[in-house]
Design an enzyme around this catalytic site. Structure first.
Site, PDB file in Angstrom:
ATOM      1  N   ARG A 187      -4.834  10.677   4.255  1.00  0.00           N
ATOM      2  CA  ARG A 187      -3.788  11.703   4.361  1.00  0.00           C
ATOM      3  C   ARG A 187      -2.776  11.619   3.227  1.00  0.00           C
ATOM      4  NH1 ARG A 187      -3.128  14.045   8.907  1.00  0.00           N
ATOM      5  NH2 ARG A 187      -0.949  14.389   8.420  1.00  0.00           N
ATOM      6  N   ASP A 232       4.610   0.672  12.089  1.00  0.00           N
ATOM      7  CA  ASP A 232       3.427  -0.004  11.533  1.00  0.00           C
ATOM      8  C   ASP A 232       3.301  -1.462  11.993  1.00  0.00           C
ATOM      9  OD1 ASP A 232       2.717   2.294  10.252  1.00  0.00           O
ATOM     10  OD2 ASP A 232       3.487   1.706   8.291  1.00  0.00           O
ATOM     11  N   CYS A 257      -5.163  13.222  13.005  1.00  0.00           N
ATOM     12  CA  CYS A 257      -5.267  11.801  12.679  1.00  0.00           C
ATOM     13  C   CYS A 257      -5.322  11.042  13.998  1.00  0.00           C
ATOM     14  CB  CYS A 257      -4.036  11.425  11.860  1.00  0.00           C
ATOM     15  SG  CYS A 257      -3.816   9.685  11.578  1.00  0.00           S
ATOM     16  N   ARG A 312       0.560  14.653  13.021  1.00  0.00           N
ATOM     17  CA  ARG A 312       1.010  14.425  11.651  1.00  0.00           C
ATOM     18  C   ARG A 312       0.990  15.671  10.753  1.00  0.00           C
ATOM     19  NH1 ARG A 312      -1.280   8.744   9.568  1.00  0.00           N
ATOM     20  NH2 ARG A 312       0.572   8.864   8.265  1.00  0.00           N
ATOM     21  N   PRO A 313       1.770  16.677  11.096  1.00  0.00           N
ATOM     22  CA  PRO A 313       1.825  17.860  10.225  1.00  0.00           C
ATOM     23  C   PRO A 313       2.532  17.549   8.901  1.00  0.00           C
ATOM     24  CG  PRO A 313       3.481  18.006  11.945  1.00  0.00           C
ATOM     25  CD  PRO A 313       2.695  16.758  12.229  1.00  0.00           C
ATOM     26  N   VAL A 314       2.390  18.463   7.927  1.00  0.00           N
ATOM     27  CA  VAL A 314       3.105  18.292   6.642  1.00  0.00           C
ATOM     28  C   VAL A 314       4.013  19.499   6.391  1.00  0.00           C
ATOM     29  CG1 VAL A 314       1.478  16.708   5.536  1.00  0.00           C
ATOM     30  CG2 VAL A 314       1.075  19.168   5.370  1.00  0.00           C
ATOM     31  N   LYS A 374       0.841  -1.212   0.000  1.00  0.00           N
ATOM     32  CA  LYS A 374       0.000   0.000   0.000  1.00  0.00           C
ATOM     33  C   LYS A 374       0.866   1.248   0.000  1.00  0.00           C
ATOM     34  CE  LYS A 374      -1.788   1.524   4.054  1.00  0.00           C
ATOM     35  NZ  LYS A 374      -1.466   2.920   4.391  1.00  0.00           N
ATOM     36  N   ASN A 375       1.839   1.288   0.900  1.00  0.00           N
ATOM     37  CA  ASN A 375       2.601   2.530   1.081  1.00  0.00           C
ATOM     38  C   ASN A 375       3.644   2.763  -0.004  1.00  0.00           C
ATOM     39  OD1 ASN A 375       1.030   3.106   3.242  1.00  0.00           O
ATOM     40  ND2 ASN A 375       2.550   2.579   4.806  1.00  0.00           N
ATOM     41  N   ARG A 395      -8.694  -0.464   4.429  1.00  0.00           N
ATOM     42  CA  ARG A 395      -7.781   0.523   3.856  1.00  0.00           C
ATOM     43  C   ARG A 395      -6.416  -0.098   3.569  1.00  0.00           C
ATOM     44  NH1 ARG A 395      -6.583   4.999   7.557  1.00  0.00           N
ATOM     45  NH2 ARG A 395      -5.080   5.204   5.876  1.00  0.00           N
TER      46      ARG A 395
HETATM   47  N1  EPU Z   1       6.371  14.875  10.581  1.00  0.00           N
HETATM   48  C1  EPU Z   1       6.455  16.212  10.839  1.00  0.00           C
HETATM   49  N2  EPU Z   1       6.370  17.075   9.768  1.00  0.00           N
HETATM   50  C2  EPU Z   1       6.211  16.651   8.494  1.00  0.00           C
HETATM   51  C3  EPU Z   1       6.128  15.271   8.251  1.00  0.00           C
HETATM   52  C4  EPU Z   1       6.221  14.393   9.316  1.00  0.00           C
HETATM   53  O1  EPU Z   1       6.598  16.635  11.974  1.00  0.00           O
HETATM   54  O2  EPU Z   1       6.133  17.489   7.583  1.00  0.00           O
HETATM   55  C5  EPU Z   1       6.470  13.908  11.705  1.00  0.00           C
HETATM   56  C6  EPU Z   1       5.185  13.087  11.913  1.00  0.00           C
HETATM   57  O3  EPU Z   1       4.235  13.784  12.670  1.00  0.00           O
HETATM   58  C7  EPU Z   1       5.722  11.852  12.600  1.00  0.00           C
HETATM   59  C8  EPU Z   1       7.101  11.669  11.959  1.00  0.00           C
HETATM   60  O4  EPU Z   1       7.423  12.925  11.376  1.00  0.00           O
HETATM   61  O5  EPU Z   1       5.868  12.082  13.958  1.00  0.00           O
HETATM   62  C9  EPU Z   1       7.189  10.611  10.891  1.00  0.00           C
HETATM   63  O6  EPU Z   1       6.083  10.704  10.018  1.00  0.00           O
HETATM   64  P1  EPU Z   1       6.173  10.373   8.471  1.00  0.00           P
HETATM   65  O7  EPU Z   1       6.036  11.642   7.700  1.00  0.00           O
HETATM   66  O8  EPU Z   1       7.343   9.520   8.184  1.00  0.00           O
HETATM   67  O9  EPU Z   1       4.843   9.533   8.263  1.00  0.00           O
HETATM   68  P2  EPU Z   1       3.970   9.512   6.949  1.00  0.00           P
HETATM   69  O10 EPU Z   1       4.868   9.697   5.779  1.00  0.00           O
HETATM   70  O11 EPU Z   1       2.816  10.425   7.100  1.00  0.00           O
HETATM   71  C10 EPU Z   1       4.190   6.978   6.409  1.00  0.00           C
HETATM   72  C11 EPU Z   1       3.254   5.816   6.247  1.00  0.00           C
HETATM   73  C12 EPU Z   1       2.683   5.443   7.602  1.00  0.00           C
HETATM   74  C13 EPU Z   1       3.845   5.071   8.533  1.00  0.00           C
HETATM   75  C14 EPU Z   1       4.830   6.249   8.607  1.00  0.00           C
HETATM   76  C15 EPU Z   1       6.067   5.949   9.429  1.00  0.00           C
HETATM   77  C16 EPU Z   1       2.407   6.116   4.000  1.00  0.00           C
HETATM   78  C17 EPU Z   1       1.280   6.445   3.110  1.00  0.00           C
HETATM   79  N3  EPU Z   1       2.194   6.197   5.314  1.00  0.00           N
HETATM   80  O12 EPU Z   1       3.425   8.049   6.950  1.00  0.00           O
HETATM   81  O13 EPU Z   1       1.866   4.291   7.401  1.00  0.00           O
HETATM   82  O14 EPU Z   1       3.372   4.775   9.806  1.00  0.00           O
HETATM   83  O15 EPU Z   1       5.259   6.622   7.287  1.00  0.00           O
HETATM   84  O16 EPU Z   1       6.742   4.856   8.911  1.00  0.00           O
HETATM   85  O17 EPU Z   1       3.474   5.760   3.535  1.00  0.00           O
HETATM   86  C18 EPU Z   1       0.090   2.788   7.866  1.00  0.00           C
HETATM   87  O18 EPU Z   1       0.338   2.219   6.790  1.00  0.00           O
HETATM   88  O19 EPU Z   1      -0.684   2.309   8.733  1.00  0.00           O
HETATM   89  C19 EPU Z   1       0.728   4.090   8.145  1.00  0.00           C
HETATM   90  C20 EPU Z   1       0.260   4.931   9.072  1.00  0.00           C
END
Ligand code: EPU
Length: 418
Positions: free
Chosen positions: A93, A306, A117, A122-124, A22-23, A398
């Site tokens: 997201r 995960d 979430c 989970r900010p971007v 998925k990811n 999902r």
């Molecule tokens: N973070 C920030 N700012 C940002 C981006 C991230 O502070 O701009 C923080 C997040 O809040 C978190 C940390 O950085 O504390 C890591 O988050 P990351 O961005 O790596 O997570 P993600 O990219 O949103 C993906 C997977 C998640 C998985 C995480 C960690 C996808 C679509 N999602 O999320 O998968 O848990 O990486 O490995 O690839 C799942 O499949 O159940 C799932 C939640």
């Protein structure tokens, strides 16, 4: 709303095929927006999040063809809308992954800001800051990220926190930027590498994916091609834990054991006998009860967040006491209270769960608020005495393709009920 009724007590045995990741599939589908010709993506899993992403591509005007084997062909030449609306982003997201490709290819993008979430805030911000550093003009207003750029400019980006989708968004954007982009402190997850491989097939110039420094030399355009999505390591790990908890023996085909080393090491520590081949992994518990194992989640190649909930479920019935520490998301322990309702002895202290294994869990009506937490409840239900009704399984749909069919193929008794 559908629920799963799980009758506990069966030992899992047999073989199943692992689905595509998925990811990895989500960013790869978003990457098709960068191409100037049709691109074929194979081994795409049949999941609700994938349907959402395909809907999002369709919303931009891309032509999407899906065949009966879920090979997806995307032709981005007809795109005439650069927006990802709130209605789609709020259900997933990962929709934010279209931001980088739309901006880099078409010079503008309007993507709803993902909200909070269940597992954390989970900010971007790092996605946005990275694109700004590449010259994009970005405003967040009325709940939308509105971005414009004539052509993105290559630069050196240092990510404060390791972010998986952040690395993916910036890597995709950089493929069409002018000059060289270096992403420092990049995520090393296998899904990032799979995306890079797909982009390279499309003509991108990327080096270092899988390390913490990714170097992208921008090109003027990307072409079509064909890419097969890598196997889902989290689905693989989930079924291995299911087998270990039930004292069973399973073989998972079409898997990628190399991407699962931290998880396999922990499974060996529980007492499981693990064997692997290039594209399969087998676990034999020889009827034994697992030993409890300490877990500390961290970015790849360390133990994945995960898989944290699934190991909490296993520790709940294991021999001994162990601690599970979550370092990625601040609120990813929603499964603990539900496991406690099934008789688990787990104490939460800040970001650590202290689990003392019990000999028997008992069925209870349970529900979860996110995907992996739901999976952990299914695992607990497989070993609980009685019939457990797991509610809100739309979370499972999902991320786990045909979960009840696969579990039943391994000898479990799982039924979807209205
Ligand atoms: N973070 C920030 N700012 C940002 C981006 C991230 O502070 O701009 C923080 C997040 O809040 C978190 C940390 O950085 O504390 C890591 O988050 P990351 O961005 O790596 O997570 P993600 O990219 O949103 C993906 C997977 C998640 C998985 C995480 C960690 C996808 C679509 N999602 O999320 O998968 O848990 O990486 O490995 O690839 C799942 O499949 O159940 C799932 C939640």
């Amino acid at each position: 709303m559908d629920k799963l009724l799980v009758s506990g007590g069966q030992t899992l045995q047999g073989e199943i095929r692992v689905s595509g990741s998925k990811n990895a599939a989500l960013p790869i589908l978003a990457a098709t927006l960068l191409a100037d010709a049709p691109i074929q993506i194979k081994n795409v899993p049949h999941l609700r999040d994938i349907t959402t992403m395909i809907g999002l591509l369709g919303h931009t005007g891309a032509k999407v063809l899906v065949d009966e084997r879920l090979n997806v062909e995307v032709d981005s030449r007809s795109i005439n809308n650069y927006a990802a609306p709130y209605d789609l982003v709020k259900t997933m997201r990962a929709s934010v992954l279209v931001l980088g490709p739309l901006l880099a290819h078409f010079g503008e993008a309007e993507v709803s800001l993902p909200g909070g979430c269940a597992i954390g805030s989970r900010p971007v911000n790092l996605h946005i800051q990275g694109l700004q550093a590449m010259g994009a003009d970005i405003h967040v207003e009325n709940g939308y990220i509105r971005a414009k750029a004539k052509r993105l400019q290559g630069t050196t980006l240092y990510l404060d926190i390791i972010t998986v989708t952040g690395t993916e968004n910036l890597m995709m954007a950089a493929t069409l930027a002018q000059g060289q982009t270096i992403i420092e402190n990049a995520a090393r997850e296998p899904e990032v590498v799979d995306l890079a491989n797909c982009l390279i097939t499309m003509g991108a110039k990327i080096q270092g994916a899988g390390t913490d420094t990714i170097v992208i030399d921008g090109v003027d355009s990307l072409h079509g091609g064909e890419h097969t999505v890598l196997p889902d390591r989290i689905e693989t790990g989930t079924y291995l834990v299911a087998a270990a908890m039930t004292g069973g023996a399973v073989k998972l085909k079409n898997a990628d054991p190399e991407s699962l080393e931290a998880v396999l090491a922990k499974l060996r520590e529980t007492g499981a006998h693990i064997t692997t081949g290039e594209d399969w992994v087998a676990l034999d518990m020889q009827g034994r009860r697992p030993h409890a194992v300490d877990i500390h989640t961290a970015p790849y190649p360390a133990f994945p967040t995960d898989m944290q909930a699934q190991f909490c479920a296993m520790n709940a019935i294991a021999q001994g006491t162990a601690t599970v520490t979550e370092t990625i998301f601040e609120n990813r322990f929603m499964h603990i209270q539900e496991l406690q309702r099934m008789g688990a002895q787990i104490k939460l202290e800040a970001n650590t769960a202290i689990c003392t294994g019990v000999e028997q869990l008992y069925a209870a009506p349970v529900m979860a608020t996110d995907l992996r937490a739901s999976a952990s409840l299914i695992l607990a239900a497989l070993v609980a005495e009685g019939d457990t009704l797991v509610d809100r399984i739309y979370h499972l749909d999902r991320g786990y393709e045909c979960i009840e069919e696969k579990l039943n193929q391994l000898g479990a008794t799982v039924r979807r009920v209205p």
